[in-house]
Design an enzyme around this catalytic site. Structure first.
Site, PDB file in Angstrom:
ATOM      1  CE  LYS A  32      -4.627   0.632   0.419  1.00  0.00           C
ATOM      2  NZ  LYS A  32      -5.605  -0.234  -0.277  1.00  0.00           N
ATOM      3  CB  THR A  70      -3.308  -3.391  -0.657  1.00  0.00           C
ATOM      4  OG1 THR A  70      -4.554  -3.024  -1.223  1.00  0.00           O
ATOM      5  CG2 THR A  70      -2.520  -4.247  -1.630  1.00  0.00           C
ATOM      6  CG  ASP A  71      -8.871  -2.352   3.314  1.00  0.00           C
ATOM      7  OD1 ASP A  71      -9.157  -1.217   2.910  1.00  0.00           O
ATOM      8  OD2 ASP A  71      -9.300  -2.821   4.398  1.00  0.00           O
ATOM      9  NE  ARG A 109      28.332  28.831  -9.931  1.00  0.00           N
ATOM     10  CZ  ARG A 109      28.212  27.592 -10.380  1.00  0.00           C
ATOM     11  NH1 ARG A 109      27.678  27.359 -11.564  1.00  0.00           N
ATOM     12  NH2 ARG A 109      28.626  26.566  -9.655  1.00  0.00           N
ATOM     13  CD  GLN A 150      30.126  18.856 -10.944  1.00  0.00           C
ATOM     14  OE1 GLN A 150      30.057  20.054 -10.624  1.00  0.00           O
ATOM     15  NE2 GLN A 150      29.931  18.443 -12.177  1.00  0.00           N
ATOM     16  CG  ASN A 171      23.836  24.836 -10.942  1.00  0.00           C
ATOM     17  OD1 ASN A 171      23.303  25.806 -10.421  1.00  0.00           O
ATOM     18  ND2 ASN A 171      25.097  24.847 -11.372  1.00  0.00           N
ATOM     19  CG  HIS A 185      21.152  26.871 -14.368  1.00  0.00           C
ATOM     20  ND1 HIS A 185      22.443  26.634 -13.965  1.00  0.00           N
ATOM     21  CD2 HIS A 185      20.766  25.749 -15.035  1.00  0.00           C
ATOM     22  CE1 HIS A 185      22.827  25.434 -14.386  1.00  0.00           C
ATOM     23  NE2 HIS A 185      21.822  24.871 -15.031  1.00  0.00           N
TER      24      HIS A 185
END
Lengths: 301, 301, 301, 301
Positions: C32, C77-78, C195, C238, C264, C266
């Site tokens: 689930k 799944t319940d 930058r 990096q 990144n 930008h």
């Protein structure tokens, strides 16, 4: 008229077999949306930043462009984008609201057919990264709530609306929902005087004057909404909405009225009794939908 | 007044040190949003399905709930959800628009304080899975555009708006942008008479009469918008917007006016000349933002 | 075999005209996903909360279910959902990592065909609402970064991975990108030693031992990543990635290795020179895409 | 080493008071993500288009960049973007898979430190706009499912994976869930042999040979998955997953194995009996979460 426009005019007459309906252009605007701008204020080593997503829409005499495909004197939306970045350099010294006034004044002055405009802003908020208990000079971390603003006007006078988005608050107690219409065919919800209350606040407000410190007011509203959320037993989101509005109007004399959209993000007590377990308001299903949705203005009487 | 309400009233008076501003409740509504409903029509082995996301908002005399925390006679939003599913069983025989009228009439009748309501729908569209060239009896695949509707009213008369969302269309030629304001400080865009034009159409329209086959009209508008998109040289999105409106009003006499929001999803010719390559309108950057944004009504003259 | 299974077996043989390929089931799991859970710790008036989105997947001998449609001994799944809420009540005293171990041990013990399982968590983080400089007892505001965890195992031994998502950090200076391969046909980017650097950090790490205070380690990593982000001139994402890894491994001896995904984001200096304006790293276009994307592990040597 | 690198190297040694852990770089890659590309094939007036979102990641000897901040011989991610557009002009004559091979071969050849790469694609699908029953020459409408591809390699040999995303299919009957583990503490779900089954299919497959017509195979798989969805009583999503895999492997000899992720998008029969209404599988709550989630490979035996 260019050759292209001639062809176009002819197209308009011939493309449909039927006689075209007699139509006219109604209310309209055009401009540029989702212009993502960051301005860094580098006057001192302690940098400041503001990041805005901007939309500008212009209104005016655009009938020829729509009906005849005649673009004469139209400002390109690419130019709108360039202008937003250019004026951010020359102006945008304080709040988005003031920047909006600058933008609108510019477009009305520059566009031969433009008679008015609006500027809408979503501001992403950043806090300084903490290093050793101090906020760093030039490093920031993005915060969750967003600030919004909308300015519209004819270049002389402006209507300003400010707001908050995505303020997600929750209280684990001191909230309930009782006394509502129970004897009704489709009503199955039991009353409660102790529940989790959670909401994703959207607010916007208008001003009673033009000369406002928009940044200071925003901080006051942001703080007050959170404080009011904590300070009372909430019998309903509607009442909390109203008390928030009352508290904001009490604290901020510049604000004339305030609107809230408050979804009730339901935290449903999970039925554990089926498994022989008690659930003393401990285990909740956070239901993504549907949600109760409350919207309303609170105004000065 | 319950004990809780007494406490609450007291809270309102004492929680703030300052004298509270004199306020009143303005325009407001509440209800349930994002109620996701599927109805299966099983009258024959060839099943039909409709899937709606529903929001209902109620308006009326909700002052006591907001100002005093008095919930007497309020319909719980949980009840709104139950009602949407219950009435979908009893009613909802045709379009979302007609279902909206049923919902509004119900809430006005049932809620002692409710004087009006609105219902908003987003319909997810499904097509039959094709097997050997035939549509399957009970298997469906989700389609991309969505149908929308909004109905509001007092239970007797209704204002209906229908619409389309997320219709993403693109043409690789027969579109340009020329003749606009070029001698302007921030204008750098070159003119073109051959570009890619792409837009994500949102449309909504109103009706001139009450007795309308909403499903049939929706199909006509959906088809016409696409056809008009293809049938002319477009000198601007504004002109295409207008021609779409004119064509819809020509084809559909029941519609009184139609509004479009058409972002210009820019496909920017990538600068390959830098690398010694020609780009004869072949290679484009699909820019997610910013985008030109055009909005406008086309009305009967 | 039920009648339904008989029909099914027959279906498998006849539905395709061609002879079916000879196939087998490969690696598989089921369970689930998106189980949204909040636990409120109410031991004192100062409540604590934890909110998790949980996915549990089970592995084991599920061949009959896949190949023959035979569901014997399968956990629904319940039931997986119910179990997550039920065990949250009985267990989940500390971290998501420990809760994951409890869940896996349960499913391996309970499911006759289950030989192992994994549990994945996204934890939404909440901070106390500040009132008068103090964190409130039971009111919280959602924060932006998210905590993640993944535990897998056979019920006896467990492999634990912890992580962070959506930590968006930015610095306005002290970052550059120089010295890369310049003489290349498609390279047009100029070098820069100043930058804006922004990234949306995703991190995950593994442990060298089993007995770990996962909550304490998470706080250390979260703090260290932000501090390292600020403390050096970054010649590349990096290098920053590597330095973050080194600093975390230095600070947290329990961690064996750590992985980062760092896009990144930008921030492109907008070309204002075209308009006669200088842009001294003040005005940036925040480009939503494309972005450089760096991924890597940093490990103990 | 530049001065910046010297400073950087020194920084690495001194910024932390503690002795740094002895670490090394593990598995890593870098490149550009979310490069949005459209190619228009204009060889005849009947244009063709392909729209891709591309990510390229490079692997190789990037230790100096990470550990010393030495970018020598690195390909900038900006160059990766330029290259994708440039090679789309020179190559990309057929499928994304073949384009991926071209990209990888280029980066391995061009990057002095690059030893391998991967390229990942999400292709947005467009159909011709229908006008009078014919597909238009140069106008297209976006479709919902997406095509995916991933190629990795060293420039000589390649591993190709193709896939489908966001194929949302639903059947209103001929599906059930019975015979599972019922006598279990947390199990409350009743059995059913008639339910709505809906799933949002993600599939990916690998090939047993290199010389494949990827476009043709994709169409076959896309058609087969939908056909198999309709052609049997489904006792579980697991069984349908297996039958889909078997049918695809039967139809497509080039495919060696196929993987599916199939969430069970629950359509819960709404409890209308509380209101005195019957619900004969007509009215469903479309639950957005949680959902059962099945994942598995089907392979040739």
């Amino acid at each position: 008229m260019t050759q292209t426009q001639n062809d176009q005019a002819q197209n308009n007459q011939t493309q449909s077999g039927a006689v075209p309906a007699n139509v006219r252009l109604g209310e309209n605007n055009y401009g540029k949306a989702e212009v993502n701008l960051m301005k860094v204020f580098r006057d001192s080593p302690r940098h400041e930043i503001r990041e805005l997503q901007v939309r500008v829409g212009m209104v005016g005499d655009f009938d020829a462009a729509h009906a005849q495909g005649d673009n004469t004197d139209l400002i390109a939306t690419d130019t709108v984008r360039n202008t937003i970045y250019g004026l951010a350099k020359e102006g945008f010294k304080s709040s988005p609201e003031e920047f909006g006034k600058e933008l609108i004044a510019h477009f009305v002055k520059t566009g031969p057919r433009v008679t008015g405009a609006f500027a809408e802003f979503t501001e992403h908020l950043w806090e300084r990264v903490q290093v050793g208990g101090e906020g760093h000079q030039h490093s920031f971390a993005r915060q969750m709530p967003k600030r919004t603003a909308r300015v519209e006007g004819d270049g002389q006078t402006f209507k300003v609306t400010s707001g908050i988005e995505e303020l997600y608050v929750l209280k684990t107690t001191n909230s309930g929902w009782e006394g509502y219409l129970l004897e009704e065919r489709f009503t199955t919800l039991p009353e409660t005087n102790d529940r989790v209350m959670a909401t994703f606040v959207t607010a916007k407000w208008e001003y009673g004057r033009e000369d406002v410190d928009y940044d200071a007011v925003w901080q006051q509203v942001y703080t007050q909404i959170q404080e009011t959320f904590t300070d009372h037993y909430s019998p309903s989101l509607q009442n909390t909405l109203y008390l928030m509005g009352q508290a904001v109007l009490t604290r901020c004399p510049d604000i004339s009225r305030i609107w809230f959209r408050m979804p009730n993000k339901h935290h449903l007590k999970y039925n554990l009794e089926r498994f022989g377990l008690e659930n003393n308001n401990e285990i909740f299903h956070v239901d993504p939908e549907p949600y109760g949705l409350m919207e309303g203005w609170v105004e000065r009487a």
